[in-house]
Design a protein around this motif. Structure first.
Motif, PDB file in Angstrom:
ATOM      1  N   ILE A   9       3.744 -34.137  11.046  1.00  0.00           N
ATOM      2  CA  ILE A   9       4.239 -35.446  11.404  1.00  0.00           C
ATOM      3  C   ILE A   9       5.518 -35.714  10.633  1.00  0.00           C
ATOM      4  O   ILE A   9       5.550 -35.583   9.410  1.00  0.00           O
ATOM      5  N   ALA A  10       6.577 -36.102  11.310  1.00  0.00           N
ATOM      6  CA  ALA A  10       7.806 -36.450  10.615  1.00  0.00           C
ATOM      7  C   ALA A  10       7.686 -37.895  10.177  1.00  0.00           C
ATOM      8  O   ALA A  10       8.259 -38.797  10.770  1.00  0.00           O
ATOM      9  N   VAL A  37      11.094 -34.613   0.694  1.00  0.00           N
ATOM     10  CA  VAL A  37       9.931 -34.110  -0.022  1.00  0.00           C
ATOM     11  C   VAL A  37       8.844 -33.844   1.016  1.00  0.00           C
ATOM     12  O   VAL A  37       8.655 -34.641   1.937  1.00  0.00           O
ATOM     13  N   THR A  38       8.162 -32.701   0.904  1.00  0.00           N
ATOM     14  CA  THR A  38       7.142 -32.327   1.873  1.00  0.00           C
ATOM     15  C   THR A  38       5.755 -32.439   1.254  1.00  0.00           C
ATOM     16  O   THR A  38       5.498 -31.892   0.179  1.00  0.00           O
ATOM     17  N   VAL A  39       4.871 -33.133   1.963  1.00  0.00           N
ATOM     18  CA  VAL A  39       3.503 -33.368   1.500  1.00  0.00           C
ATOM     19  C   VAL A  39       2.525 -32.673   2.435  1.00  0.00           C
ATOM     20  O   VAL A  39       2.564 -32.882   3.645  1.00  0.00           O
ATOM     21  N   TYR A  40       1.640 -31.843   1.873  1.00  0.00           N
ATOM     22  CA  TYR A  40       0.501 -31.285   2.604  1.00  0.00           C
ATOM     23  C   TYR A  40      -0.711 -32.110   2.185  1.00  0.00           C
ATOM     24  O   TYR A  40      -1.022 -32.183   0.995  1.00  0.00           O
ATOM     25  N   LYS A  59       7.141 -45.348   3.284  1.00  0.00           N
ATOM     26  CA  LYS A  59       8.231 -46.237   3.694  1.00  0.00           C
ATOM     27  C   LYS A  59       8.894 -46.862   2.460  1.00  0.00           C
ATOM     28  O   LYS A  59      10.129 -46.871   2.344  1.00  0.00           O
ATOM     29  N   ASP A  60       8.066 -47.365   1.541  1.00  0.00           N
ATOM     30  CA  ASP A  60       8.596 -48.000   0.329  1.00  0.00           C
ATOM     31  C   ASP A  60       9.309 -46.985  -0.557  1.00  0.00           C
ATOM     32  O   ASP A  60      10.344 -47.291  -1.170  1.00  0.00           O
ATOM     33  N   ILE A  67      14.743 -40.796  -0.448  1.00  0.00           N
ATOM     34  CA  ILE A  67      14.101 -39.501  -0.194  1.00  0.00           C
ATOM     35  C   ILE A  67      13.151 -39.632   0.990  1.00  0.00           C
ATOM     36  O   ILE A  67      12.228 -40.440   0.974  1.00  0.00           O
ATOM     37  N   LYS A  68      13.384 -38.832   2.024  1.00  0.00           N
ATOM     38  CA  LYS A  68      12.535 -38.855   3.219  1.00  0.00           C
ATOM     39  C   LYS A  68      11.272 -38.020   2.980  1.00  0.00           C
ATOM     40  O   LYS A  68      11.329 -36.964   2.347  1.00  0.00           O
ATOM     41  N   VAL A  69      10.151 -38.487   3.489  1.00  0.00           N
ATOM     42  CA  VAL A  69       8.874 -37.798   3.316  1.00  0.00           C
ATOM     43  C   VAL A  69       8.509 -37.052   4.597  1.00  0.00           C
ATOM     44  O   VAL A  69       8.385 -37.651   5.662  1.00  0.00           O
TER      45      VAL A  69
END
Length: 353
Positions: A9-10, A37-40, A59-60, A67-69
């Motif tokens: 999911i972006a 930053v990439t979260v698994y 979002k916050d 930094i985009k998640v």
């Protein structure tokens, strides 16, 4: 928790392709200045309608840091397996799973030591002694039932053996889903060991619909009446109950005993050789910030990981009532981590799965 089918999911970033981030080379220095930053993560914290704790926190975080998640969701076990496969070309920066899979990730050498700001307020049992992971949301194991078709909730394990539940009961797969593994953990506790637990689960199999890689997909089936009972966890199911009016929470007990549960926290760690490790550190710090932790109950329907955050919102009060009278035990996670494969194989043998 906890899908086996991966769901990239972006998050927050709109149309930005996740593949662009995941194709970057691994390593601490690689593209370290990129604003992503990439979260698994195991499922449960992201809302189906964009209204979950992750949705608000990400979002916050982006608004504050720029930094985009990038978010990838799957079963706890699958997230660890994926990170292990990518060890020579690391893609994730942060991994969040339920126990015992966070311990498994640590044992596989996938985690970098990092103590997030605010971790000093997390209980010792909810974080690694060596600093490789810290709980970000506390949670408890539980079951759900259909309040429309069942006038009262079941109370004991033995009730689930009744013919009423034939093909109307399902639990997620141990070894794949964190909540599915939790079924085995709780049964071993309540029945007093591995063998009696497997003896019971063998009997229960007569009513079980079959394997499910996703715990999150079971609650909607219960709400619709396709199932009468399924496993889950308090945070996820409480949040789901807001839009699923027939969903009720309960905690099985052994005949003559008390209803029991145990902490099943979402634990986060920094991935070793992460492509954006500094951004990963900032996100873990943000997740444990006072504001984010205050939103765990009000938005996420869970329990703050920080003992200095005392939630008093409507959800916090309701959650306290849900847990009233439930006896909390502490599993030996070191034993479970060490012998998980054995327990899973014993479960497969007992149930013919």
């Amino acid at each position: 928790m906890r899908r086996n089918m991966l769901k990239p999911i972006a998050a927050v970033t709109g149309s930005l392709a996740l593949a662009a981030t995941l194709s970057a080379c691994g390593g601490n220095s690689a593209a370290s200045d990129e604003k992503s930053v990439t979260v698994y993560s195991a499922d449960g914290l992201k809302g189906e309608n964009g209204d979950g704790w992750y949705d608000q926190v990400f979002k916050d975080f982006t608004k504050k840091t720029g930094i985009k998640v990038e978010y990838v969701e799957g079963g706890s076990g699958e997230m660890v397996q994926r990170a292990a496969r990518e060890k020579s070309n690391t893609q994730a920066d942060v991994i969040v799973t339920l126990p015992p899979f966070i311990q498994q990730a640590d044992g596989k050498g996938l985690l970098e030591k990092y103590t997030p700001q605010g971790a000093d307020q997390v209980d010792g049992a909810d974080k690694a002694a060596d600093g490789t992971w810290t709980s970000v949301v506390n949670n408890y194991f539980g079951f759900v039932y259909n309040k429309k078709d069942l006038k009262t909730a079941p109370t004991t394990w033995d009730e689930l053996l009744d013919g009423t539940y034939k093909n109307k009961l399902q639990y997620s797969t141990p070894g794949v889903a964190g909540d599915g593994t939790a079924v085995v953990v709780k049964a071993m506790h309540d029945f007093g060991g591995n063998k009696p637990a497997m003896d019971y689960l063998k009997k229960l199999q007569a009513n079980n619909v079959g394997p499910s890689a996703s715990t999150g997909k079971l609650a909607p089936k219960v709400d619709k009446g396709e199932l009468l009972v399924a496993n889950g966890d308090v945070q996820m199911n409480f949040a789901q109950s807001k839009t699923m009016p027939n969903l009720g929470l309960w905690f099985p007990k052994k005949a003559g005993g008390k209803p029991t549960s145990f902490a099943l926290p979402y634990a986060g760690g920094l991935v070793k050789n992460a492509p954006h490790s500094e951004n990963g550190k900032k996100l873990l710090d943000f997740m444990l910030s006072t504001k984010a932790q205050q939103q765990v109950s009000s938005i996420g329907g869970g329990f703050s990981a920080r003992k200095d955050v005392k939630a008093t919102d409507e959800n916090a009060i309701a959650l306290s009532k849900v847990m009233d009278g439930v006896e909390i035990f502490e599993p030996d996670w070191n034993d479970i981590d060490k012998n998980l494969q054995t327990y899973v194989e014993d479960w497969k043998s007992a149930t013919g799965s």
